[in-house]
Design a protein around this motif. Structure first.
Motif, short mmCIF file in Angstrom:
data_model
loop_
_atom_site.label_atom_id
_atom_site.label_comp_id
_atom_site.label_asym_id
_atom_site.label_seq_id
_atom_site.Cartn_x
_atom_site.Cartn_y
_atom_site.Cartn_z
N GLY A 122 4.90 -5.92 -5.80
CA GLY A 122 6.33 -5.70 -6.12
C GLY A 122 7.14 -6.89 -5.86
O GLY A 122 6.60 -7.94 -5.19
N THR A 123 8.64 -6.69 -6.04
CA THR A 123 9.43 -8.01 -5.59
C THR A 123 9.53 -7.98 -4.49
O THR A 123 9.42 -7.21 -3.68
N ARG A 124 10.00 -9.37 -4.03
CA ARG A 124 10.26 -9.41 -2.61
C ARG A 124 11.98 -9.44 -2.52
O ARG A 124 12.47 -10.53 -2.88
N GLU A 125 12.36 -8.30 -2.17
CA GLU A 125 13.90 -8.00 -1.99
C GLU A 125 13.87 -6.71 -0.95
O GLU A 125 12.85 -6.45 -0.47
N SER A 126 15.11 -6.74 -0.40
CA SER A 126 15.18 -5.64 0.51
C SER A 126 14.47 -4.17 0.33
O SER A 126 13.92 -3.66 0.97
N ARG A 127 14.69 -3.57 -1.02
CA ARG A 127 13.60 -2.53 -1.49
C ARG A 127 13.13 -2.76 -2.56
O ARG A 127 13.55 -2.87 -3.67
N PRO A 128 11.93 -3.29 -2.35
CA PRO A 128 11.01 -4.19 -3.51
C PRO A 128 10.83 -3.02 -4.60
O PRO A 128 10.95 -1.95 -4.45
N ILE A 129 10.81 -3.70 -6.01
CA ILE A 129 10.56 -3.07 -6.96
C ILE A 129 9.30 -2.94 -7.51
O ILE A 129 8.62 -4.08 -7.60
N VAL A 130 8.44 -1.83 -7.47
CA VAL A 130 7.10 -1.94 -8.39
C VAL A 130 7.35 -1.30 -9.65
O VAL A 130 8.10 -0.65 -10.08
N SER A 131 6.28 -1.88 -10.58
CA SER A 131 6.61 -1.36 -12.18
C SER A 131 5.90 -0.01 -12.18
O SER A 131 5.04 0.05 -11.28
N LYS A 132 6.29 0.43 -13.34
CA LYS A 132 5.66 1.82 -13.39
C LYS A 132 3.92 1.82 -13.63
O LYS A 132 3.13 2.49 -13.13
N ALA A 133 3.89 0.76 -14.07
CA ALA A 133 2.17 0.59 -14.37
C ALA A 133 1.59 0.33 -13.19
O ALA A 133 0.53 0.51 -13.03
N GLN A 134 2.28 -0.49 -12.22
CA GLN A 134 1.60 -0.84 -11.05
C GLN A 134 1.45 0.59 -10.32
O GLN A 134 0.39 0.88 -9.50
N ALA A 135 2.39 1.31 -10.27
CA ALA A 135 2.58 2.48 -9.40
C ALA A 135 1.81 3.63 -10.07
O ALA A 135 1.19 4.27 -9.12
N LEU A 136 1.69 3.93 -11.48
CA LEU A 136 1.17 5.22 -11.88
C LEU A 136 -0.31 5.03 -12.45
O LEU A 136 -0.89 6.01 -13.01
N ASP A 137 -0.52 3.65 -12.86
CA ASP A 137 -1.94 3.66 -13.60
C ASP A 137 -3.08 3.27 -12.70
O ASP A 137 -3.12 3.14 -11.60
N SER A 194 0.82 -1.21 0.04
CA SER A 194 0.11 0.09 0.06
C SER A 194 0.90 1.15 0.01
O SER A 194 1.79 1.31 0.82
N PRO A 195 0.51 1.98 -0.98
CA PRO A 195 1.46 3.41 -0.87
C PRO A 195 1.03 4.35 0.21
O PRO A 195 1.74 5.45 0.18
N ASN A 196 0.01 3.85 0.78
CA ASN A 196 -0.63 5.00 1.84
C ASN A 196 -1.19 6.20 1.26
O ASN A 196 -0.85 7.25 1.91
N ASP A 197 -1.77 6.37 0.21
CA ASP A 197 -2.29 7.45 -0.70
C ASP A 197 -3.40 7.77 -0.06
O ASP A 197 -4.66 6.98 -0.40
N PRO A 198 -3.65 8.82 0.46
CA PRO A 198 -5.02 9.15 1.22
C PRO A 198 -6.10 9.34 0.19
O PRO A 198 -7.23 9.15 0.51
N GLY A 199 -5.77 9.67 -1.06
CA GLY A 199 -6.63 10.10 -2.24
C GLY A 199 -7.14 8.53 -2.82
O GLY A 199 -8.03 8.63 -3.65
N ASP A 200 -6.26 7.55 -2.32
CA ASP A 200 -6.58 6.26 -3.14
C ASP A 200 -6.44 5.24 -1.96
O ASP A 200 -5.43 4.30 -2.25
N PRO A 201 -7.15 4.98 -0.86
CA PRO A 201 -6.71 4.25 0.42
C PRO A 201 -6.55 2.67 -0.09
O PRO A 201 -6.10 1.91 0.61
N ASP A 202 -7.24 2.35 -1.08
CA ASP A 202 -7.71 0.95 -1.34
C ASP A 202 -6.47 0.46 -2.56
O ASP A 202 -6.38 -0.66 -2.81
N ARG A 203 -5.61 1.57 -2.67
CA ARG A 203 -4.52 1.00 -3.94
C ARG A 203 -3.46 0.00 -3.51
O ARG A 203 -3.05 0.09 -2.16
N ARG A 204 -3.43 -0.92 -4.19
CA ARG A 204 -2.44 -2.23 -4.04
C ARG A 204 -1.59 -2.10 -5.12
O ARG A 204 -1.91 -2.10 -6.31
N MET A 205 -0.30 -2.36 -4.84
CA MET A 205 0.81 -2.60 -5.83
C MET A 205 1.53 -4.00 -5.43
O MET A 205 1.85 -4.12 -4.64
#
Length: 84
Positions: A69-84, A56-67
């Motif tokens: 990501g990879t399972r690593e020390s600093r997960p990677i989220v795709s541009k499509a998952q994050a910005l679409d 969850s990016p903890n976005d107050p404008g979209d509280p149900d948003r889910r992305m």
């Protein structure tokens, strides 16, 4: 993120960087390299799967948003998952 503010001031977040101990509710520093390089973002783990995580990016404008990501020390989220 140490020493980015006033002298001696530390980061106000406590992140889990150990992907082997990830659990629901952990704060993680995730990245969106396709759009923002290595810039850090803060998210909360909603699900921890064998080879991925749901953040969850903890976005107050979209509280149900889910992305996903990879399972690593600093997960990677795709541009499509994050910005679409």
């Amino acid at each position: 993120m140490q020493n980015m503010g006033n002298v001696g001031e530390s980061c106000p977040f406590s992140f889990n960087f150990d992907h082997t101990t990830f659990k629901v509710g952990d704060l993680v520093s995730y990245r969106i390299p396709e759009a923002f390089g290595d810039m850090p973002f803060v998210g909360t783990l909603l699900e921890v799967l064998e080879d991925s995580v749901v953040i969850s990016p903890n976005d107050p404008g979209d509280p149900d948003r889910r992305m996903k990501g990879t399972r690593e020390s600093r997960p990677i989220v795709s541009k499509a998952q994050a910005l679409d």
